[in-house]
Design an enzyme around this catalytic site. Structure first.
Site, PDB file in Angstrom:
ATOM      1  N   TYR A  70      -1.111  -0.447  10.790  1.00 33.51           N
ATOM      2  CA  TYR A  70      -1.227  -0.711   9.346  1.00 33.51           C
ATOM      3  C   TYR A  70       0.077  -0.315   8.640  1.00 33.51           C
ATOM      4  O   TYR A  70       0.595  -1.080   7.821  1.00 33.51           O
ATOM      5  CB  TYR A  70      -2.425   0.062   8.789  1.00 33.51           C
ATOM      6  CG  TYR A  70      -2.818  -0.326   7.379  1.00 33.51           C
ATOM      7  CD1 TYR A  70      -3.303  -1.607   7.095  1.00 33.51           C
ATOM      8  CD2 TYR A  70      -2.729   0.585   6.328  1.00 33.51           C
ATOM      9  CE1 TYR A  70      -3.689  -1.964   5.799  1.00 33.51           C
ATOM     10  CE2 TYR A  70      -3.116   0.239   5.035  1.00 33.51           C
ATOM     11  CZ  TYR A  70      -3.582  -1.040   4.778  1.00 33.51           C
ATOM     12  OH  TYR A  70      -3.948  -1.386   3.494  1.00 33.51           O
ATOM     13  N   SER A 101       0.873  -1.192   0.000  1.00 33.96           N
ATOM     14  CA  SER A 101       0.000   0.000   0.000  1.00 33.96           C
ATOM     15  C   SER A 101       0.900   1.228   0.000  1.00 33.96           C
ATOM     16  O   SER A 101       2.083   1.137   0.347  1.00 33.96           O
ATOM     17  CB  SER A 101      -0.839  -0.032   1.280  1.00 33.96           C
ATOM     18  OG  SER A 101      -1.464   1.206   1.513  1.00 33.96           O
TER      19      SER A 101
HETATM   20  N1  LIG Z   1      -8.804  -0.802  -0.243  1.00 27.45           N
HETATM   21  C1  LIG Z   1      -7.760   0.007  -0.177  1.00 27.45           C
HETATM   22  O1  LIG Z   1      -7.879   1.236  -0.131  1.00 27.45           O
HETATM   23  C2  LIG Z   1      -6.367  -0.579  -0.221  1.00 27.45           C
HETATM   24  C3  LIG Z   1      -5.309   0.268  -0.576  1.00 27.45           C
HETATM   25  C4  LIG Z   1      -4.011  -0.263  -0.602  1.00 27.45           C
HETATM   26  C5  LIG Z   1      -3.790  -1.574  -0.277  1.00 27.45           C
HETATM   27  N2  LIG Z   1      -4.850  -2.376   0.080  1.00 27.45           N
HETATM   28  C6  LIG Z   1      -4.554  -3.755   0.429  1.00 27.45           C
HETATM   29  O2  LIG Z   1      -5.183  -4.585  -0.514  1.00 27.45           O
HETATM   30  C7  LIG Z   1      -5.462  -5.861   0.064  1.00 27.45           C
HETATM   31  C8  LIG Z   1      -6.915  -6.217  -0.191  1.00 27.45           C
HETATM   32  O3  LIG Z   1      -7.724  -5.254   0.429  1.00 27.45           O
HETATM   33  P1  LIG Z   1      -9.225  -4.952  -0.005  1.00 27.45           P
HETATM   34  O4  LIG Z   1      -9.394  -3.482   0.064  1.00 27.45           O
HETATM   35  O5  LIG Z   1      -9.567  -5.678  -1.226  1.00 27.45           O
HETATM   36  O6  LIG Z   1      -9.969  -5.578   1.273  1.00 27.45           O
HETATM   37  P2  LIG Z   1     -11.396  -6.316   1.453  1.00 27.45           P
HETATM   38  O7  LIG Z   1     -12.351  -5.873   0.406  1.00 27.45           O
HETATM   39  O8  LIG Z   1     -11.732  -6.162   2.881  1.00 27.45           O
HETATM   40  O9  LIG Z   1     -11.011  -7.848   1.151  1.00 27.45           O
HETATM   41  C9  LIG Z   1     -10.051  -8.494   1.941  1.00 27.45           C
HETATM   42  C10 LIG Z   1     -10.077  -9.972   1.662  1.00 27.45           C
HETATM   43  O10 LIG Z   1      -9.076 -10.594   2.505  1.00 27.45           O
HETATM   44  C11 LIG Z   1      -9.691 -11.657   3.236  1.00 27.45           C
HETATM   45  N3  LIG Z   1      -9.021 -11.808   4.529  1.00 27.45           N
HETATM   46  C12 LIG Z   1      -8.964 -10.916   5.542  1.00 27.45           C
HETATM   47  N4  LIG Z   1      -8.290 -11.442   6.577  1.00 27.45           N
HETATM   48  C13 LIG Z   1      -7.922 -12.687   6.217  1.00 27.45           C
HETATM   49  C14 LIG Z   1      -7.208 -13.725   6.869  1.00 27.45           C
HETATM   50  N5  LIG Z   1      -6.763 -13.594   8.118  1.00 27.45           N
HETATM   51  N6  LIG Z   1      -7.004 -14.883   6.191  1.00 27.45           N
HETATM   52  C15 LIG Z   1      -7.468 -15.057   4.926  1.00 27.45           C
HETATM   53  N7  LIG Z   1      -8.146 -14.094   4.264  1.00 27.45           N
HETATM   54  C16 LIG Z   1      -8.372 -12.929   4.905  1.00 27.45           C
HETATM   55  C17 LIG Z   1     -11.154 -11.230   3.355  1.00 27.45           C
HETATM   56  O11 LIG Z   1     -12.040 -12.314   3.519  1.00 27.45           O
HETATM   57  P3  LIG Z   1     -12.464 -12.931   4.934  1.00 27.45           P
HETATM   58  O12 LIG Z   1     -12.756 -11.785   5.839  1.00 27.45           O
HETATM   59  O13 LIG Z   1     -13.621 -13.776   4.581  1.00 27.45           O
HETATM   60  O14 LIG Z   1     -11.280 -13.736   5.375  1.00 27.45           O
HETATM   61  C18 LIG Z   1     -11.391 -10.620   1.981  1.00 27.45           C
HETATM   62  O15 LIG Z   1     -11.694 -11.624   1.050  1.00 27.45           O
HETATM   63  C19 LIG Z   1      -5.095  -5.725   1.554  1.00 27.45           C
HETATM   64  O16 LIG Z   1      -3.816  -6.262   1.775  1.00 27.45           O
HETATM   65  C20 LIG Z   1      -5.094  -4.223   1.768  1.00 27.45           C
HETATM   66  O17 LIG Z   1      -4.257  -3.851   2.835  1.00 27.45           O
HETATM   67  C21 LIG Z   1      -6.130  -1.907   0.111  1.00 27.45           C
END
Ligand SMILES: NC(=O)c1ccc[n+]([C@@H]2O[C@H](COP(=O)([O-])OP(=O)(O)OC[C@H]3O[C@@H](n4cnc5c(N)ncnc54)[C@H](OP(=O)(O)O)[C@@H]3O)[C@@H](O)[C@H]2O)c1
Length: 239
Positions: A155, A142
């Site tokens: 984070y 990120s």
């Molecule tokens: N959205 C943003 O603004 C953003 C920006 C930069 C980077 N990111 C990064 O991108 C990645 C994806 O984020 P997102 O925004 O797509 O989040 P999201 O929509 O909340 O999806 C996260 C996914 O990870 C799974 N997950 C969470 N904890 C887990 C665990 N302990 N074991 C296995 N699976 C797990 C969740 O499913 P379950 O809860 O069912 O396990 C879900 O499928 C993350 O690493 C986040 O830090 C996000």
């Protein structure tokens, strides 16, 4: 470079960025292993992918912060898909609060999922890649892995750590023809961002999960002799 008939494991595939990457890989003919904790999310995605794109989609329920669960998920997918060509370390969580206000357990949980989960998956998947002298890993970090901000200590620490982990392991495995790329998106329109209260009301103008998936795909399609080490992607001007 064609990705057809390759195999991939995508963590956090149930929603958001992981789901978008799984779909874009399947569209390219990649057989996918989908990992997350919520069975319903994975089952509906797996069904959609096989019906729509005719590739194999294997689901494995696991909390990747637990090493034995990460290993079991890999074993189940490996058994059905065979050797794994691509690992997308995407699963992650975010919670924000001042260092002194966050409970230690809450703080540690973020590091356990974002850093230790990535480590567990690397430790499980890399041996097969090293044995076959090929493989691609994409770690979803990120902009929070490059710049700290107030309320972001847990984070930020977890995502800076993913950057360090990426850099170090890359030095170890590049000689085995394995590429590791860290993607550093700014805010993306997903549940994670919305639940964390980021840019509420601006969802339409925010980057979409499919945008990050396109970048991941572009990195994977580069000729094997080159790789993207770190790639940022922003909706707004980088600060
Ligand atoms: N959205 C943003 O603004 C953003 C920006 C930069 C980077 N990111 C990064 O991108 C990645 C994806 O984020 P997102 O925004 O797509 O989040 P999201 O929509 O909340 O999806 C996260 C996914 O990870 C799974 N997950 C969470 N904890 C887990 C665990 N302990 N074991 C296995 N699976 C797990 C969740 O499913 P379950 O809860 O069912 O396990 C879900 O499928 C993350 O690493 C986040 O830090 C996000």
């Amino acid at each position: 470079m064609s990705l057809k008939n390759k195999t991939a494991i995508i963590t956090g595939a149930g929603k958001g960025i992981g789901r978008a990457i799984a779909i874009s890989l399947a569209k390219e003919g990649v057989h996918v292993g989908l990992v997350a904790r919520t069975a319903a999310d994975l089952e509906s995605l797996g069904q959609f992918i096989t019906e729509q794109y005719g590739v194999k989609a294997i689901t494995a329920i696991a909390d990747i912060s637990v090493q034995s669960e990460a290993e079991a998920a890999f074993a189940a997918i490996n058994q059905k898909l065979g050797a794994i060509d691509i690992l997308i370390n995407n699963a992650g969580i975010a919670q924000f609060g001042n260092l002194l206000e966050m409970e230690p357990e809450q703080w540690k949980r973020i590091v356990d999922v974002n850093l230790m989960g990535t480590y567990h998956m690397l430790r499980t998947v890399l041996p097969g890649m090293i044995e076959r002298s090929k493989g691609d890993v994409i770690n979803i970090s990120s902009t929070a892995g490059e710049r700290g901000f107030a309320t972001g200590s847990a984070y930020n620490a977890s995502k800076f750590a993913v950057m360090g982990l990426t850099e170090a392991v890359l030095q170890e495995v590049r000689k085995h023809n394995i590429r590791i790329t860290a993607l550093t998106p700014s805010t993306v329109n997903t549940d994670l961002a919305v639940n964390a209260g980021l840019k509420i009301g601006e969802e339409d103008r925010m980057m979409q999960p499919e945008d990050v998936a396109e970048l991941a795909l572009a990195a994977l399609k580069l000729p094997p002799r080159v790789f993207v080490k770190t790639a940022g992607i922003w909706t707004t001007n980088p600060q």
